[in-house]
Design a protein around this motif. Structure first.
Motif, PDB file in Angstrom:
ATOM      1  N   ARG A   7      44.372  24.083  45.535  1.00  0.00           N
ATOM      2  CA  ARG A   7      45.212  23.717  43.765  1.00  0.00           C
ATOM      3  C   ARG A   7      43.772  24.432  42.969  1.00  0.00           C
ATOM      4  NH1 ARG A   7      48.391  19.470  42.603  1.00  0.00           N
ATOM      5  NH2 ARG A   7      50.053  18.398  44.331  1.00  0.00           N
ATOM      6  N   GLU A   8      42.387  24.316  43.629  1.00  0.00           N
ATOM      7  CA  GLU A   8      41.538  25.155  42.304  1.00  0.00           C
ATOM      8  C   GLU A   8      42.158  26.175  42.494  1.00  0.00           C
ATOM      9  OE1 GLU A   8      38.233  23.353  43.472  1.00  0.00           O
ATOM     10  OE2 GLU A   8      38.928  21.782  43.220  1.00  0.00           O
ATOM     11  N   ALA A   9      41.812  27.011  43.622  1.00  0.00           N
ATOM     12  CA  ALA A   9      42.174  27.936  43.724  1.00  0.00           C
ATOM     13  C   ALA A   9      43.360  29.060  42.951  1.00  0.00           C
ATOM     14  CB  ALA A   9      42.147  28.512  45.254  1.00  0.00           C
ATOM     15  N   VAL A  10      44.583  28.521  43.476  1.00  0.00           N
ATOM     16  CA  VAL A  10      45.658  28.834  42.690  1.00  0.00           C
ATOM     17  C   VAL A  10      45.617  28.279  40.818  1.00  0.00           C
ATOM     18  CG1 VAL A  10      47.843  27.720  42.553  1.00  0.00           C
ATOM     19  CG2 VAL A  10      47.461  27.712  44.407  1.00  0.00           C
ATOM     20  N   GLN A  11      45.227  27.240  40.682  1.00  0.00           N
ATOM     21  CA  GLN A  11      44.346  27.614  39.122  1.00  0.00           C
ATOM     22  C   GLN A  11      43.767  28.692  38.275  1.00  0.00           C
ATOM     23  OE1 GLN A  11      46.575  25.912  36.573  1.00  0.00           O
ATOM     24  NE2 GLN A  11      47.220  24.058  38.441  1.00  0.00           N
ATOM     25  N   ILE A  13      43.528  32.103  39.996  1.00  0.00           N
ATOM     26  CA  ILE A  13      44.013  32.936  40.349  1.00  0.00           C
ATOM     27  C   ILE A  13      45.325  33.062  39.411  1.00  0.00           C
ATOM     28  CG2 ILE A  13      42.502  33.265  42.252  1.00  0.00           C
ATOM     29  CD1 ILE A  13      44.792  33.053  44.469  1.00  0.00           C
ATOM     30  N   LYS A  14      46.107  32.173  39.342  1.00  0.00           N
ATOM     31  CA  LYS A  14      47.368  32.642  39.523  1.00  0.00           C
ATOM     32  C   LYS A  14      48.089  33.605  38.099  1.00  0.00           C
ATOM     33  CE  LYS A  14      48.038  28.405  36.523  1.00  0.00           C
ATOM     34  NZ  LYS A  14      48.739  28.941  35.692  1.00  0.00           N
ATOM     35  N   ASP A  15      47.543  33.904  36.977  1.00  0.00           N
ATOM     36  CA  ASP A  15      47.788  34.486  35.610  1.00  0.00           C
ATOM     37  C   ASP A  15      47.254  35.255  36.373  1.00  0.00           C
ATOM     38  OD1 ASP A  15      49.093  31.979  34.393  1.00  0.00           O
ATOM     39  OD2 ASP A  15      46.522  31.840  33.224  1.00  0.00           O
ATOM     40  N   ARG A  16      46.158  35.991  36.946  1.00  0.00           N
ATOM     41  CA  ARG A  16      45.732  36.966  37.181  1.00  0.00           C
ATOM     42  C   ARG A  16      46.486  38.091  38.191  1.00  0.00           C
ATOM     43  NH1 ARG A  16      39.071  37.448  38.155  1.00  0.00           N
ATOM     44  NH2 ARG A  16      39.577  39.451  37.648  1.00  0.00           N
ATOM     45  N   VAL A  17      47.010  37.493  39.053  1.00  0.00           N
ATOM     46  CA  VAL A  17      47.940  37.684  40.404  1.00  0.00           C
ATOM     47  C   VAL A  17      49.386  37.887  39.219  1.00  0.00           C
ATOM     48  CG1 VAL A  17      48.971  37.272  42.302  1.00  0.00           C
ATOM     49  CG2 VAL A  17      46.395  36.864  41.584  1.00  0.00           C
ATOM     50  N   PHE A  18      49.718  36.969  38.789  1.00  0.00           N
ATOM     51  CA  PHE A  18      51.194  37.649  38.168  1.00  0.00           C
ATOM     52  C   PHE A  18      50.952  38.281  37.526  1.00  0.00           C
ATOM     53  CE2 PHE A  18      53.823  36.149  34.181  1.00  0.00           C
ATOM     54  CZ  PHE A  18      54.889  36.269  35.005  1.00  0.00           C
ATOM     55  N   SER A  19      50.117  38.678  35.970  1.00  0.00           N
ATOM     56  CA  SER A  19      49.397  39.325  35.336  1.00  0.00           C
ATOM     57  C   SER A  19      49.718  40.866  35.847  1.00  0.00           C
ATOM     58  CB  SER A  19      48.447  39.776  35.047  1.00  0.00           C
ATOM     59  OG  SER A  19      48.100  38.643  33.653  1.00  0.00           O
ATOM     60  N   TYR A  20      48.954  41.248  37.337  1.00  0.00           N
ATOM     61  CA  TYR A  20      48.804  42.532  37.989  1.00  0.00           C
ATOM     62  C   TYR A  20      50.219  42.580  38.459  1.00  0.00           C
ATOM     63  CZ  TYR A  20      47.695  45.605  41.573  1.00  0.00           C
ATOM     64  OH  TYR A  20      47.775  46.324  42.707  1.00  0.00           O
ATOM     65  N   GLU A  37      55.259  33.817  46.511  1.00  0.00           N
ATOM     66  CA  GLU A  37      55.584  34.364  47.828  1.00  0.00           C
ATOM     67  C   GLU A  37      54.249  34.346  48.255  1.00  0.00           C
ATOM     68  OE1 GLU A  37      57.943  34.393  49.481  1.00  0.00           O
ATOM     69  OE2 GLU A  37      56.635  34.620  51.669  1.00  0.00           O
ATOM     70  N   ALA A  38      52.693  35.345  47.545  1.00  0.00           N
ATOM     71  CA  ALA A  38      51.873  35.644  47.507  1.00  0.00           C
ATOM     72  C   ALA A  38      50.684  34.194  47.534  1.00  0.00           C
ATOM     73  CB  ALA A  38      51.317  36.593  46.648  1.00  0.00           C
ATOM     74  N   LEU A  39      51.355  33.210  46.793  1.00  0.00           N
ATOM     75  CA  LEU A  39      50.897  31.883  46.693  1.00  0.00           C
ATOM     76  C   LEU A  39      50.989  31.159  48.414  1.00  0.00           C
ATOM     77  CD1 LEU A  39      50.387  31.340  43.057  1.00  0.00           C
ATOM     78  CD2 LEU A  39      48.570  32.227  44.443  1.00  0.00           C
ATOM     79  N   VAL A  40      52.463  30.935  48.596  1.00  0.00           N
ATOM     80  CA  VAL A  40      52.823  30.355  49.672  1.00  0.00           C
ATOM     81  C   VAL A  40      52.313  30.556  50.561  1.00  0.00           C
ATOM     82  CG1 VAL A  40      55.017  29.669  51.023  1.00  0.00           C
ATOM     83  CG2 VAL A  40      55.504  29.353  48.636  1.00  0.00           C
ATOM     84  N   ARG A  41      51.640  32.024  51.006  1.00  0.00           N
ATOM     85  CA  ARG A  41      50.817  32.447  51.952  1.00  0.00           C
ATOM     86  C   ARG A  41      49.349  32.446  51.784  1.00  0.00           C
ATOM     87  NH1 ARG A  41      53.583  38.557  53.033  1.00  0.00           N
ATOM     88  NH2 ARG A  41      55.687  38.263  52.905  1.00  0.00           N
ATOM     89  N   ALA A  55      39.954  34.212  48.061  1.00  0.00           N
ATOM     90  CA  ALA A  55      41.671  33.738  47.992  1.00  0.00           C
ATOM     91  C   ALA A  55      42.279  34.700  46.939  1.00  0.00           C
ATOM     92  CB  ALA A  55      41.682  31.999  47.473  1.00  0.00           C
ATOM     93  N   ARG A  56      41.535  34.849  46.035  1.00  0.00           N
ATOM     94  CA  ARG A  56      41.436  35.867  44.600  1.00  0.00           C
ATOM     95  C   ARG A  56      41.959  36.659  45.773  1.00  0.00           C
ATOM     96  NH1 ARG A  56      38.049  38.388  40.099  1.00  0.00           N
ATOM     97  NH2 ARG A  56      37.056  39.625  41.888  1.00  0.00           N
TER      98      ARG A  56
END
Lengths: 169, 201
Positions: A7-11, A13-20, A37-41, A55-56
């Motif tokens: 959960r911490e990792a998702v919080q 990295i999520k915006d950076r992965v989405f922006s990219y 899909e990337a976060l579920v994987r 994780a990032r």
């Protein structure tokens, strides 16, 4: 990686992965799918990804590969810029600079969208995401020389595109 | 102006953005830029471009998309047990701690009349309970596997003595959970002795 560290990792990295993904694909809806899909994987491979920094890189590589697959399947180039611009948070709070700031952003996002996919990817990673060359080499699985050559070409194309668009004097 | 061509200078300007140049090349490119307005402008445009790219806003991943991810991942999992409880030898170690913790209550529980034990036995039981509570508390403070391991290694083995210490050592050495029947290992402790002689008035 436990539930909590995931959960911490998702919080983090999520915006950076989405922006990219959004800027690479030029399509916010597709970027949502890719990021999910990337976060579920990441969750499915959590036992081999020990901490948030790993994780990032892991998730960004997955999102990059998923995005490149989608770009290869497309017949037309992405119309980057407008879609991403519509999704930007209303951070340009200064009313006097809002119009010029938005226009400048639109020009940059459009110029980014006009780059070749491989060049856009390295420009986004290096100049927008701020990744090191080592991280980029790991994510892209490419030699450093290739990465730098793409980056130099991408910067030069962007410079010329912005000059043509009148952003530069 | 140096003997460097504009193309060479611009390539070096790009390389300089990637990391420091060696001293000789750094001097040469600076010399070229000092005498070439076009290359100076080129370098300035690249610098401005970098600043603009770094200032691009981060897009926020939509909340509903995040909820969907969590639902498909952590939300689909049963309540997670701590890592040390998922590890057999650590679970055994935790059971050992629990057994030590419960021992005084088993020995002096409500089914036994307190009057059947001497003041000295009650005092010893209270002391041992306090000691084990302290050990358990420190193990929890230290956190998870390391806390339990250190508590067993440094403290519980010493308190239990005899068979308890040997089983504790075995758990720590082999990192293997012993059969459950080996866990009632407290026969050599003062409390167990007090229980076995509990017929005394």
């Amino acid at each position: 990686m436990t539930n909590d560290t995931y959960r911490e990792a998702v919080q983090e990295i999520k915006d950076r992965v989405f922006s990219y993904s959004a800027r690479l694909l030029g399509d916010v809806e597709e970027a949502k799918d890719v990021t999910q899909e990337a976060l579920v994987r990441l969750w499915e491979h959590r036992d081999s990804v020990p901490d948030t920094p790993r994780a990032r890189a892991w998730t960004l590589r997955t999102a990059h590969n998923l995005s490149m697959d989608r770009l290869r399947q497309r017949s037309a180039r992405p119309q980057a810029g407008e879609d991403v611009l519509d999704f930007l948070p209303s951070r340009l709070a200064d009313p006097e600079r809002e119009a010029s700031g938005r226009e400048s952003l639109r020009q940059i996002e459009t110029a980014l969208g006009a780059l070749r996919d491989s060049e856009r990817a390295v420009v986004l990673m290096r100049e927008v995401q701020g990744l090191s060359y080592d991280e980029m080499a790991e994510i892209l699985e490419l030699p450093l020389g290739t990465i730098k050559a793409r980056l130099h070409r991408g910067r030069e194309r962007l410079r010329l595109a912005l000059r043509d668009a009148g952003v530069r004097p | 102006m140096s003997n460097m061509t504009c193309a060479e200078a611009r390539a070096l300007v790009q390389l300089r953005m990637d990391g420091p140049l060696d001293a000789a090349r750094a001097v040469e490119v600076e010399r070229h830029l000092g005498g070439c307005a076009a290359c100076r402008a080129h370098a300035e445009e690249l610098r401005a471009l970098r600043e603009e790219l770094r200032a691009l806003p981060t897009l926020e991943f939509p909340e509903e998309a995040l909820e969907d991810v969590l639902q498909r991942t952590v939300g689909a999992e049963p309540l997670e047990r701590p890592r040390w409880l998922r590890t057999p030898w650590l679970a055994a170690a935790a059971a050992l701690l629990l057994a030590a913790l419960l021992l005084p209550w088993l020995a002096f529980g409500p089914t036994q009349a307190p009057s059947r034990h001497s003041d000295a036995e009650l005092f010893a039981a209270r002391q041992q309970l306090e000691m084990v509570l302290g050990i358990t508390g420190r193990a929890i403070e230290r956190g998870g596997a390391q806390g339990v391991e250190r508590a067993l290694e440094e403290e519980v083995a010493g308190v239990l003595g005899g068979t308890g210490a040997r089983v504790t050592e075995r758990i720590l050495e082999d990192k293997v959970a012993p059969p459950l029947e080996r866990l009632p290992l407290l026969s050599s402790t003062p409390i167990q002795h007090a229980t076995s002689s509990g017929d005394r008035s």
